[in-house]
Design an enzyme around this catalytic site. Structure first.
Site, mmCIF file in Angstrom:
data_model
loop_
_atom_site.group_PDB
_atom_site.id
_atom_site.type_symbol
_atom_site.label_atom_id
_atom_site.label_comp_id
_atom_site.label_asym_id
_atom_site.label_seq_id
_atom_site.Cartn_x
_atom_site.Cartn_y
_atom_site.Cartn_z
ATOM 1 N N HIS A 22 49.449 45.802 41.103
ATOM 2 C CA HIS A 22 48.011 45.552 41.227
ATOM 3 C C HIS A 22 47.679 44.877 42.557
ATOM 4 C CE1 HIS A 22 44.367 46.128 39.078
ATOM 5 N NE2 HIS A 22 44.176 44.905 38.640
ATOM 6 N N ASN A 76 38.878 40.842 39.249
ATOM 7 C CA ASN A 76 37.646 41.211 38.545
ATOM 8 C C ASN A 76 36.382 40.701 39.217
ATOM 9 O OD1 ASN A 76 39.520 42.207 36.782
ATOM 10 N ND2 ASN A 76 38.948 40.907 35.068
ATOM 11 N N ASP A 101 45.106 49.686 44.268
ATOM 12 C CA ASP A 101 46.073 50.445 43.476
ATOM 13 C C ASP A 101 45.353 51.532 42.680
ATOM 14 O OD1 ASP A 101 44.936 48.133 42.009
ATOM 15 O OD2 ASP A 101 46.109 48.899 40.341
ATOM 16 N N ASN A 122 38.547 47.192 37.638
ATOM 17 C CA ASN A 122 37.579 46.099 37.621
ATOM 18 C C ASN A 122 37.258 45.539 39.002
ATOM 19 O OD1 ASN A 122 37.088 46.149 34.841
ATOM 20 N ND2 ASN A 122 38.907 44.930 34.431
#
Length: 196
Positions: A22, A76, A101, A122
């Site tokens: 991520h 997020n 990613d 997100n």
């Protein structure tokens, strides 16, 4: 100071997220900063008011000065960094390149596009919401889907383990840098022909 644009690599702050799938956007920015320090110019800036780590970069293929950022807001909330960063420097969404990613792309590969949805990512959702538009450049670094029944969240927050997986991940990060430089130097169509 006039900047051509902002390159943002998405990730989560903190050592426990270092080099996870991520966080490939953070790895990308580190790679690009090293490249600029070697072949051009790179200087760290104060990104505190934008909640990010921030650098000023110059490379021959960038065609001028660019900012590179690692938001420190957690994934997020990435838009809380990106929107004020653009606004303060009087830049528009089309001056933004976000590196992130992508589950739906094979590990080790890179894709480039302009606009589009967030596909459940997100970090992208937050940027879309804060900017009020989806019209900005994305460089998508493939991490692939988790094997078997492994939950997606466990997959994206894990580090590549095998030699092949690690090599694919590192290759995609360096390819991402090539893609960004190609995009800025040659435009979207030529970059997509080369990388997509």
């Amino acid at each position: 100071m006039d900047y051509k644009g902002v390159i943002v690599g998405l990730g989560n702050p903190g050592a426990k997220y270092d080099h996870t799938r991520h966080n490939c956007g953070f790895d990308f920015v580190s790679y690009l900063v090293e490249l600029a320090a070697r072949d051009g110019e790179a200087s760290q800036q104060n990104g505190g008011k934008f909640s990010c780590e921030l650098w000023r970069l110059r490379l021959p293929k960038l065609g001028g000065l660019w900012l590179a950022a690692k938001p420190q807001t957690f994934m997020n909330l990435s838009g809380q960094c990106v929107q004020p960063l653009l606004a303060w420097h009087k830049l528009k969404p089309h001056d933004l390149v976000v590196v992130h990613d992508e589950l739906d792309i094979d590990p080790g590969t890179v894709r480039v596009k302009f606009g589009g949805g967030h596909a459940g990512h997100n970090g992208l959702r937050s940027i879309c919401d804060k900017l009020g538009t989806r019209d900005w450049f994305r460089v998508r670094i493939g991490i692939g889907r988790p094997p078997g029944r492994k939950p997606v969240v466990d997959w994206v927050l894990s580090r590549p383990r095998s030699k092949d997986d690690t090599e694919a991940f590192d290759h995609a990060v360096s390819e991402g840098a090539d893609a960004v430089l190609c995009l800025i130097d040659n435009g979207l169509e030529k970059t997509q022909q080369k990388f997509n």
